[in-house]
Scaffold this active site. Sequence first.
Site, PDB file in Angstrom:
ATOM      1  N   ASP A 158     -15.380 -12.965  -5.225  1.00 54.62           N
ATOM      2  CA  ASP A 158     -16.551 -12.328  -4.812  1.00 54.62           C
ATOM      3  C   ASP A 158     -17.202 -11.298  -5.490  1.00 54.62           C
ATOM      4  O   ASP A 158     -18.397 -11.049  -5.468  1.00 54.62           O
ATOM      5  CB  ASP A 158     -16.623 -11.963  -3.406  1.00 54.62           C
ATOM      6  CG  ASP A 158     -17.889 -11.601  -2.842  1.00 54.62           C
ATOM      7  OD1 ASP A 158     -18.677 -12.607  -2.771  1.00 54.62           O
ATOM      8  OD2 ASP A 158     -18.028 -10.572  -2.433  1.00 54.62           O
ATOM      9  N   ALA A 207     -12.819  -7.268  -3.169  1.00 54.23           N
ATOM     10  CA  ALA A 207     -12.686  -5.633  -3.384  1.00 54.23           C
ATOM     11  C   ALA A 207     -13.647  -5.343  -4.871  1.00 54.23           C
ATOM     12  O   ALA A 207     -14.934  -5.194  -4.489  1.00 54.23           O
ATOM     13  CB  ALA A 207     -11.623  -5.065  -3.737  1.00 54.23           C
ATOM     14  N   ARG A 208     -13.202  -5.225  -5.922  1.00 48.48           N
ATOM     15  CA  ARG A 208     -13.833  -4.735  -7.073  1.00 48.48           C
ATOM     16  C   ARG A 208     -13.256  -5.592  -8.241  1.00 48.48           C
ATOM     17  O   ARG A 208     -12.204  -5.742  -8.492  1.00 48.48           O
ATOM     18  CB  ARG A 208     -13.494  -3.273  -7.377  1.00 48.48           C
ATOM     19  CG  ARG A 208     -14.161  -2.528  -6.449  1.00 48.48           C
ATOM     20  CD  ARG A 208     -15.663  -2.376  -6.540  1.00 48.48           C
ATOM     21  NE  ARG A 208     -16.365  -1.302  -5.665  1.00 48.48           N
ATOM     22  CZ  ARG A 208     -16.723  -1.574  -4.263  1.00 48.48           C
ATOM     23  NH1 ARG A 208     -16.508  -2.809  -3.828  1.00 48.48           N
ATOM     24  NH2 ARG A 208     -17.550  -0.430  -3.875  1.00 48.48           N
ATOM     25  N   HIS A 253     -20.888 -11.480  -4.639  1.00 53.02           N
ATOM     26  CA  HIS A 253     -21.000 -10.245  -4.072  1.00 53.02           C
ATOM     27  C   HIS A 253     -21.526 -10.188  -2.445  1.00 53.02           C
ATOM     28  O   HIS A 253     -22.243  -9.427  -2.304  1.00 53.02           O
ATOM     29  CB  HIS A 253     -21.379  -9.044  -4.992  1.00 53.02           C
ATOM     30  CG  HIS A 253     -20.427  -7.994  -4.878  1.00 53.02           C
ATOM     31  ND1 HIS A 253     -20.228  -6.913  -5.648  1.00 53.02           N
ATOM     32  CD2 HIS A 253     -20.206  -7.430  -3.479  1.00 53.02           C
ATOM     33  CE1 HIS A 253     -19.777  -5.814  -5.134  1.00 53.02           C
ATOM     34  NE2 HIS A 253     -19.655  -6.095  -3.703  1.00 53.02           N
ATOM     35  N   ILE A 254     -21.079 -11.100  -1.835  1.00 54.12           N
ATOM     36  CA  ILE A 254     -21.834 -11.471  -0.418  1.00 54.12           C
ATOM     37  C   ILE A 254     -20.634 -10.853   0.723  1.00 54.12           C
ATOM     38  O   ILE A 254     -21.034 -11.223   1.800  1.00 54.12           O
ATOM     39  CB  ILE A 254     -22.314 -12.647  -0.396  1.00 54.12           C
ATOM     40  CG1 ILE A 254     -21.134 -13.799  -0.547  1.00 54.12           C
ATOM     41  CG2 ILE A 254     -23.399 -13.208  -1.185  1.00 54.12           C
ATOM     42  CD1 ILE A 254     -21.373 -15.241   0.198  1.00 54.12           C
ATOM     43  N   ASP A 291       0.768  -1.255  -0.045  1.00 55.44           N
ATOM     44  CA  ASP A 291      -0.051   0.087   0.059  1.00 55.44           C
ATOM     45  C   ASP A 291       1.050   1.162  -0.047  1.00 55.44           C
ATOM     46  O   ASP A 291       1.484   1.587   1.028  1.00 55.44           O
ATOM     47  CB  ASP A 291      -0.820   0.115   1.122  1.00 55.44           C
ATOM     48  CG  ASP A 291      -2.027   0.938   1.009  1.00 55.44           C
ATOM     49  OD1 ASP A 291      -1.715   2.074   0.732  1.00 55.44           O
ATOM     50  OD2 ASP A 291      -3.244   0.684   1.569  1.00 55.44           O
ATOM     51  N   ALA A 332     -21.700  -6.933   3.396  1.00 56.59           N
ATOM     52  CA  ALA A 332     -22.614  -7.145   4.437  1.00 56.59           C
ATOM     53  C   ALA A 332     -23.978  -7.528   3.872  1.00 56.59           C
ATOM     54  O   ALA A 332     -24.533  -6.778   3.037  1.00 56.59           O
ATOM     55  CB  ALA A 332     -22.928  -5.771   5.409  1.00 56.59           C
ATOM     56  N   GLU A 349     -20.852  -7.600 -13.176  1.00 58.21           N
ATOM     57  CA  GLU A 349     -21.451  -8.391 -12.339  1.00 58.21           C
ATOM     58  C   GLU A 349     -23.059  -8.750 -12.854  1.00 58.21           C
ATOM     59  O   GLU A 349     -23.774  -7.408 -12.980  1.00 58.21           O
ATOM     60  CB  GLU A 349     -21.631  -8.291 -10.796  1.00 58.21           C
ATOM     61  CG  GLU A 349     -20.334  -7.963 -10.424  1.00 58.21           C
ATOM     62  CD  GLU A 349     -19.924  -7.657  -8.816  1.00 58.21           C
ATOM     63  OE1 GLU A 349     -21.091  -7.383  -8.156  1.00 58.21           O
ATOM     64  OE2 GLU A 349     -19.177  -7.730  -8.323  1.00 58.21           O
TER      65      GLU A 349
END
Length: 328
Positions: free
Chosen positions: A262, A238-239, A286-287, A178, A290, A267
């Site tokens: 995910d 993430a994306r 994409h779970i 990072d 939340a 999507e």
Amino acid sequence: MKIALLQGKEQREKVFKQQHLDRLRKLGDVVVNDTAGDPSEAQLETLIRDADIAITSWGCGPLTVRVLDAAPNLRLVLHAAGTVKPIVTQDLWDRGIRVSNATAALGKGVAETALGFTIVSLKDMWRLVRETREGGWGDGANVREVYNVTVGVVGAGKAGSHYIKLLRQFDVDIALYDPFVSEARAKEMGARKAELGELLAQSDVISIHLPSLPETHHMFNRERLAQMKDDCVIINTARGSVIDEEALAEELRKGRFFACLDVTDPEPPRPDHPFRGLPNVVLTPHIAGAVNNGLQRLAQAVVLDAEAFMDGEPLEGEVRADQLHLLA
């Protein structure tokens, strides 16, 4: 003190339970949106009228001049979701209205999902479950423990930093890429700062926690994927846009490593996408962030920041205008 919850009835009831509303009512008069669906600009204008605090979520916004003019005393917008980009406007910043989101709460769910993928993938459970279901009894030859391995974390935002916190419970080497985190800060978090190429070459598991930005688009391209170790596990919660999916599919066809995805771009992926059929891919819809009871974490975050605001304390999820270009 007036607090206006702007999201539609269904969205509010998914996120806010009675105990959250009760705590907000201790702070002031609470107005809720009892209409179905996402609120229109006209509905937002009516709901927010004379409010001191507004609470938004998915489907609310943007908070236009017309909406903000109805609430001249508005001092704080609490976003019960992740990115605030769909709701904020320049006029909101110009009026000095503070903004806070629930990214930290979302990040906890993402990090927990990434940890689950890490443990199950190293254990080779996906293959063993499949073979056992088909009548076999796997030999466990490829099983690895979450011990004495290198886990590469790409991005130390809310999700990435919480993933590192969870990993500290295991005897693993944590490498962090990072560019906005110093060596000292990485060490404080429990990781060692690494360059991306170094991380790719060394890691047994790589977990991606990057926002979707022009700078991160296809960061994991053909060249970088080729740098990864054989038998590596790559996790993306993430994306989807941060991975060149065509290049990833090519590498996966070689059987070099395993992917837990995910998120995809777009999507959902098309029905015949190779991700749906390759044996070394786990694809979830994409779970990670939340869902269901996990959504209540967002309400808790909003309530805590509302209480902190009233007490003159720092806001856990505060977002500044100059941070937007770095956020998802």
